[in-house]
Scaffold this motif. Sequence first.
Motif, PDB file in Angstrom:
ATOM      1  N   TYR A  91       1.037   5.567   0.727  1.00 35.69           N
ATOM      2  CA  TYR A  91       0.451   6.754   1.343  1.00 35.69           C
ATOM      3  C   TYR A  91       0.831   7.979   0.527  1.00 35.69           C
ATOM      4  CZ  TYR A  91      -0.422   4.167   5.683  1.00 35.69           C
ATOM      5  OH  TYR A  91      -0.869   3.282   6.607  1.00 35.69           O
TER       6      TYR A  91
ATOM      7  N   PRO B 222      -6.678   8.671  -1.393  1.00 36.24           N
ATOM      8  CA  PRO B 222      -6.921   7.485  -0.569  1.00 36.24           C
ATOM      9  C   PRO B 222      -6.076   6.292  -1.023  1.00 36.24           C
ATOM     10  CG  PRO B 222      -8.988   8.473  -1.313  1.00 36.24           C
ATOM     11  CD  PRO B 222      -7.882   9.160  -2.054  1.00 36.24           C
ATOM     12  N   SER B 223      -5.484   5.595  -0.081  1.00 35.03           N
ATOM     13  CA  SER B 223      -4.621   4.453  -0.402  1.00 35.03           C
ATOM     14  C   SER B 223      -5.354   3.357  -1.152  1.00 35.03           C
ATOM     15  CB  SER B 223      -4.021   3.872   0.879  1.00 35.03           C
ATOM     16  OG  SER B 223      -3.136   4.779   1.469  1.00 35.03           O
ATOM     17  N   TYR B 224      -6.643   3.185  -0.882  1.00 33.65           N
ATOM     18  CA  TYR B 224      -7.364   2.081  -1.489  1.00 33.65           C
ATOM     19  C   TYR B 224      -7.649   2.282  -2.976  1.00 33.65           C
ATOM     20  CZ  TYR B 224     -11.418   5.061  -0.533  1.00 33.65           C
ATOM     21  OH  TYR B 224     -12.298   6.105  -0.472  1.00 33.65           O
TER      22      TYR B 224
ATOM     23  N   ASP C 283      -0.578  12.052   0.413  1.00 31.40           N
ATOM     24  CA  ASP C 283      -1.518  13.013   0.996  1.00 31.40           C
ATOM     25  C   ASP C 283      -2.681  13.270   0.054  1.00 31.40           C
ATOM     26  OD1 ASP C 283       0.129  13.303   3.173  1.00 31.40           O
ATOM     27  OD2 ASP C 283       1.035  15.169   2.480  1.00 31.40           O
TER      28      ASP C 283
ATOM     29  N   HIS D 114       4.823   0.825   1.202  1.00 28.50           N
ATOM     30  CA  HIS D 114       5.046  -0.309   2.101  1.00 28.50           C
ATOM     31  C   HIS D 114       4.802  -1.623   1.366  1.00 28.50           C
ATOM     32  CE1 HIS D 114       5.177   2.116   5.775  1.00 28.50           C
ATOM     33  NE2 HIS D 114       4.250   2.846   5.192  1.00 28.50           N
TER      34      HIS D 114
ATOM     35  N   LEU E 214       6.053  10.685  -0.045  1.00 32.20           N
ATOM     36  CA  LEU E 214       5.229   9.494  -0.217  1.00 32.20           C
ATOM     37  C   LEU E 214       5.843   8.335   0.545  1.00 32.20           C
ATOM     38  CD1 LEU E 214       4.788   9.598  -4.104  1.00 32.20           C
ATOM     39  CD2 LEU E 214       3.547  10.876  -2.380  1.00 32.20           C
ATOM     40  N   GLN E 215       5.003   7.438   0.991  1.00 33.96           N
ATOM     41  CA  GLN E 215       5.490   6.212   1.623  1.00 33.96           C
ATOM     42  C   GLN E 215       4.917   5.016   0.890  1.00 33.96           C
ATOM     43  OE1 GLN E 215       4.628   6.490   5.837  1.00 33.96           O
ATOM     44  NE2 GLN E 215       6.790   6.879   6.174  1.00 33.96           N
TER      45      GLN E 215
ATOM     46  N   LYS F 282       4.223  -4.907   7.903  1.00 38.93           N
ATOM     47  CA  LYS F 282       5.081  -4.115   7.028  1.00 38.93           C
ATOM     48  C   LYS F 282       6.479  -4.733   7.036  1.00 38.93           C
ATOM     49  CE  LYS F 282       2.688   0.151   8.187  1.00 38.93           C
ATOM     50  NZ  LYS F 282       2.829   1.456   8.837  1.00 38.93           N
TER      51      LYS F 282
ATOM     52  N   GLU G  33       9.768  -0.495   3.771  1.00 35.68           N
ATOM     53  CA  GLU G  33       9.212   0.853   3.666  1.00 35.68           C
ATOM     54  C   GLU G  33      10.158   1.733   2.869  1.00 35.68           C
ATOM     55  OE1 GLU G  33       8.688   4.627   6.575  1.00 35.68           O
ATOM     56  OE2 GLU G  33       7.661   2.801   7.211  1.00 35.68           O
TER      57      GLU G  33
ATOM     58  N   THR H  81      10.515   5.684   1.405  1.00 40.39           N
ATOM     59  CA  THR H  81      10.020   7.046   1.485  1.00 40.39           C
ATOM     60  C   THR H  81      10.566   7.805   0.288  1.00 40.39           C
ATOM     61  OG1 THR H  81       9.983   6.955   3.900  1.00 40.39           O
ATOM     62  CG2 THR H  81       9.906   9.131   2.895  1.00 40.39           C
TER      63      THR H  81
ATOM     64  N   PHE I 214       0.860  -1.174   0.000  1.00 42.80           N
ATOM     65  CA  PHE I 214       0.000   0.000   0.000  1.00 42.80           C
ATOM     66  C   PHE I 214       0.898   1.225   0.000  1.00 42.80           C
ATOM     67  CE2 PHE I 214       0.348  -1.133   4.470  1.00 42.80           C
ATOM     68  CZ  PHE I 214       0.614   0.067   5.096  1.00 42.80           C
TER      69      PHE I 214
END
Length: 162
Positions: free
Chosen positions: A26, A31-33, A28, A112, A109-110, A120, A123, A125, A24
Amino acid sequence: MADILTDEEIFFKDWEPKLQNRFFMYIDDIPSYIIKASDRPKLQQNPVVFDHINVERKIKGKSRWQDISITLYDPIVPSGAQAVIEWIRLGHESVTGRNGYSDQYKKRLQFHSLGPVGDKVEEWTLIGAFINNADWGNMDWANDAAVEIQLTLSYDYAILEY
């Protein structure tokens, strides 16, 4: 006479690969989904070649983090297209022609990777990411597939946290 190997010696059981569908991301305001697919970070070292008598010597040149592509679903609510255009508007407003400051449109951004039980295991970044190219997909009456948005993201650098 050669020894016969057992199953325990042939099959390494402690190794578990990272799977492409276990991730997934992240970002801002996105939405991650709705993030369907993403490239992982890419680095190019750009070697510099020096002539030395009758051979070539190479050293590492500038490190350049390569753009990545991500694919988003475009749901009705919340609108993926609207989330993308809002991010773009932080850097450029089409109506007025105003450009924004990099601290407004560049994001952290992240990314994972997940293990088999949802933990997790990796990761990344990405620092200073912004939308370099956006493609809001196409419409086709003969196709009932979900609309997808293709983004190309540029970024300053990436950090592998673990």
